[in-house]
Design an enzyme around this catalytic site. Structure first.
Site, PDB file in Angstrom:
ATOM      1  N   CYS A 134       0.863  -1.183   0.000  1.00  0.00           N
ATOM      2  CA  CYS A 134       0.000   0.000   0.000  1.00  0.00           C
ATOM      3  C   CYS A 134       0.896   1.228   0.000  1.00  0.00           C
ATOM      4  O   CYS A 134       1.630   1.474   0.964  1.00  0.00           O
ATOM      5  CB  CYS A 134      -0.918  -0.003   1.216  1.00  0.00           C
ATOM      6  SG  CYS A 134      -1.955   1.464   1.273  1.00  0.00           S
TER       7      CYS A 134
ATOM      8  N   ASN B 229       0.093   4.579  -0.064  1.00  0.00           N
ATOM      9  CA  ASN B 229      -0.287   5.655   0.863  1.00  0.00           C
ATOM     10  C   ASN B 229      -0.004   5.252   2.309  1.00  0.00           C
ATOM     11  O   ASN B 229       0.446   6.073   3.119  1.00  0.00           O
ATOM     12  CB  ASN B 229      -1.762   6.017   0.679  1.00  0.00           C
ATOM     13  CG  ASN B 229      -2.004   6.724  -0.646  1.00  0.00           C
ATOM     14  OD1 ASN B 229      -1.168   7.508  -1.099  1.00  0.00           O
ATOM     15  ND2 ASN B 229      -3.123   6.443  -1.287  1.00  0.00           N
TER      16      ASN B 229
ATOM     17  N   ASN C 243       0.964  -5.114  -6.033  1.00  0.00           N
ATOM     18  CA  ASN C 243      -0.438  -5.496  -6.180  1.00  0.00           C
ATOM     19  C   ASN C 243      -0.899  -5.136  -7.599  1.00  0.00           C
ATOM     20  O   ASN C 243      -0.300  -4.301  -8.266  1.00  0.00           O
ATOM     21  CB  ASN C 243      -1.322  -4.857  -5.082  1.00  0.00           C
ATOM     22  CG  ASN C 243      -1.095  -3.384  -4.939  1.00  0.00           C
ATOM     23  OD1 ASN C 243      -0.404  -2.787  -5.754  1.00  0.00           O
ATOM     24  ND2 ASN C 243      -1.660  -2.783  -3.928  1.00  0.00           N
TER      25      ASN C 243
ATOM     26  N   ASN D 131      -7.251  -3.940  -8.834  1.00  0.00           N
ATOM     27  CA  ASN D 131      -7.581  -2.532  -8.565  1.00  0.00           C
ATOM     28  C   ASN D 131      -7.790  -1.856  -9.923  1.00  0.00           C
ATOM     29  O   ASN D 131      -7.102  -2.192 -10.892  1.00  0.00           O
ATOM     30  CB  ASN D 131      -6.422  -1.858  -7.841  1.00  0.00           C
ATOM     31  CG  ASN D 131      -6.142  -2.487  -6.485  1.00  0.00           C
ATOM     32  OD1 ASN D 131      -6.896  -2.297  -5.545  1.00  0.00           O
ATOM     33  ND2 ASN D 131      -5.049  -3.246  -6.377  1.00  0.00           N
TER      34      ASN D 131
ATOM     35  N   CYS E 128      -5.031   6.198  -4.315  1.00  0.00           N
ATOM     36  CA  CYS E 128      -4.324   4.920  -4.175  1.00  0.00           C
ATOM     37  C   CYS E 128      -2.871   5.152  -4.623  1.00  0.00           C
ATOM     38  O   CYS E 128      -2.633   5.574  -5.767  1.00  0.00           O
ATOM     39  CB  CYS E 128      -5.000   3.857  -5.037  1.00  0.00           C
ATOM     40  SG  CYS E 128      -4.170   2.262  -4.951  1.00  0.00           S
ATOM     41  N   GLY E 129      -1.932   4.872  -3.731  1.00  0.00           N
ATOM     42  CA  GLY E 129      -0.515   5.141  -4.032  1.00  0.00           C
ATOM     43  C   GLY E 129       0.035   4.212  -5.093  1.00  0.00           C
ATOM     44  O   GLY E 129       0.635   4.657  -6.080  1.00  0.00           O
ATOM     45  N   THR E 130      -0.178   2.891  -4.903  1.00  0.00           N
ATOM     46  CA  THR E 130       0.294   1.953  -5.929  1.00  0.00           C
ATOM     47  C   THR E 130      -0.461   2.210  -7.235  1.00  0.00           C
ATOM     48  O   THR E 130       0.105   2.066  -8.327  1.00  0.00           O
ATOM     49  CB  THR E 130       0.090   0.494  -5.468  1.00  0.00           C
ATOM     50  OG1 THR E 130      -1.224   0.354  -4.940  1.00  0.00           O
ATOM     51  CG2 THR E 130       1.116   0.090  -4.422  1.00  0.00           C
TER      52      THR E 130
HETATM   53  N1  LIG Z   1      -6.673  -2.291  -2.411  1.00  0.00           N
HETATM   54  C1  LIG Z   1      -5.301  -2.635  -2.632  1.00  0.00           C
HETATM   55  C2  LIG Z   1      -4.435  -2.409  -1.414  1.00  0.00           C
HETATM   56  C3  LIG Z   1      -4.317  -0.969  -0.967  1.00  0.00           C
HETATM   57  C4  LIG Z   1      -3.557  -0.058  -1.930  1.00  0.00           C
HETATM   58  C5  LIG Z   1      -3.457   1.347  -1.434  1.00  0.00           C
HETATM   59  N2  LIG Z   1      -4.605   2.081  -1.205  1.00  0.00           N
HETATM   60  C6  LIG Z   1      -2.291   2.157  -1.963  1.00  0.00           C
HETATM   61  O1  LIG Z   1      -2.204   3.342  -1.588  1.00  0.00           O
HETATM   62  O2  LIG Z   1      -1.429   1.627  -2.662  1.00  0.00           O
HETATM   63  C7  LIG Z   1      -5.167  -4.106  -3.077  1.00  0.00           C
HETATM   64  O3  LIG Z   1      -5.976  -4.939  -2.662  1.00  0.00           O
HETATM   65  O4  LIG Z   1      -4.255  -4.407  -3.842  1.00  0.00           O
END
Ligand SMILES: N[C@@H](CCC[C@H](N)C(=O)O)C(=O)O
Length: 279
Positions: A74, A76, A161, A194, A221-223
């Site tokens: 994650c 963020n 992810n 995502n 979402c950071g990623t």
């Molecule tokens: N929902 C994502 C995990 C969280 C990602 C996040 N919000 C970020 O900032 O990267 C998943 O299930 O891969």
């Protein structure tokens, strides 16, 4: 009854509940993520983040979505973990190694008046996602994908992810609730995915809205911002550095041409401390 101290934090509006498991060990994070994430009956958040020790790095991070599923990374949350550790005097380092399920990430903290304001995270090397379906096997780069009767061109990128990035002319016209959920659960992605809808503003600026696997619509979402910037460059739409503007804030993403690593810079904000009882 057991009392667990937590801190609510947000990065670009992506809000999680943070628990330091060295002080408050937790047995069933999947169930607690579901219970605590609910806005009306819980604390309210996009999920639960556990901060812990590591024998490989300075600290570790685990992330659970609002539906209790565990993700590998994650973006963020990683910035907020850096702030949590430094601001609470659990470290005095401004360069930290964080152990995640998608490998060890380097965090560089910007400190103003003794508090972390911004963090740059080395998010590692992005990878294209290999797709296997009846008529196709290969990476998905600007490939057509059907949602109901509509066809979009999508690029699938892993930042630890999985992300499906779709460039459109106007992100605000996308019915994200409906389309996001359908794409998340498309059989092409057995682990779900995502979903990011993105609109190029100029070669260094992208507007993006996100549907997160396991949490639904979030403010950022950071990623996902990293995957969007990578997809933008890969498909010739943007340059290597771009600001990704999401509903909750902006992240600066740089895909370094020499190392192939993606660097993400953004804010990290404490919302409040709290205490919650569990059986
Ligand atoms: N929902 C994502 C995990 C969280 C990602 C996040 N919000 C970020 O900032 O990267 C998943 O299930 O891969």
């Amino acid at each position: 009854m057991y009392r667990v101290g937590f801190t609510k934090m947000q990065g670009a509006g992506n809000d999680y509940i943070y628990v330091n498991t060295s002080v408050f060990p937790i047995r069933n994070p999947e169930k607690l993520a579901i219970k605590w994430s609910k806005y009306h009956t819980g604390i309210g958040s996009d999920g639960l983040v556990l901060i812990g020790n590591s024998y490989k790095a300075d600290f570790s991070m685990r992330i659970f979505n609002a539906d209790g599923s565990e993700a590998k990374m994650c973006g963020n949350a990683s910035r907020c973990v850096g702030k949590y550790l430094y601001d609470n005097h659990l470290t005095d380092k401004t360069e930290l190694l964080l152990d995640t399920l998608s490998g060890i990430k380097l965090l560089k903290l910007q400190v103003v008046d003794g508090k972390v304001t911004y963090v740059t995270v080395d998010m590692g090397i992005p990878e294209s996602i290999y797709i296997m379906s009846e008529g196709y096997a290969g990476c998905m780069i600007d490939m057509p994908i059907m949602v109901g009767k509509k066809s979009f061109k999508a690029t699938a990128i892993s930042m630890g992810n999985p992300h499906l990035v779709i460039f459109v002319d106007d992100v605000d016209r996308i019915e994200l609730e409906k389309v996001g959920s359908m794409l998340e659960n498309n059989p092409l992605f057995p682990d779900r995915i995502n979903v990011e809808f993105a609109q190029v503003k100029n070669k260094n600026s992208i507007r993006m809205r996100v549907w997160e696997r396991g949490s639904g619509i979030t403010q950022a979402c950071g990623t996902g911002a990293c995957a969007t910037a990578v997809a933008g460059f890969m498909t010739g739409r943007t340059e290597r550095i771009s600001s990704v503007n999401m509903d909750g804030g902006v992240l600066t993403i740089c895909w370094d041409g020499e190392t192939d690593h993606v660097l993400m810079t953004g804010d990290a904000v404490k919302v409040f401390d709290g205490e919650v009882e569990i059986d």
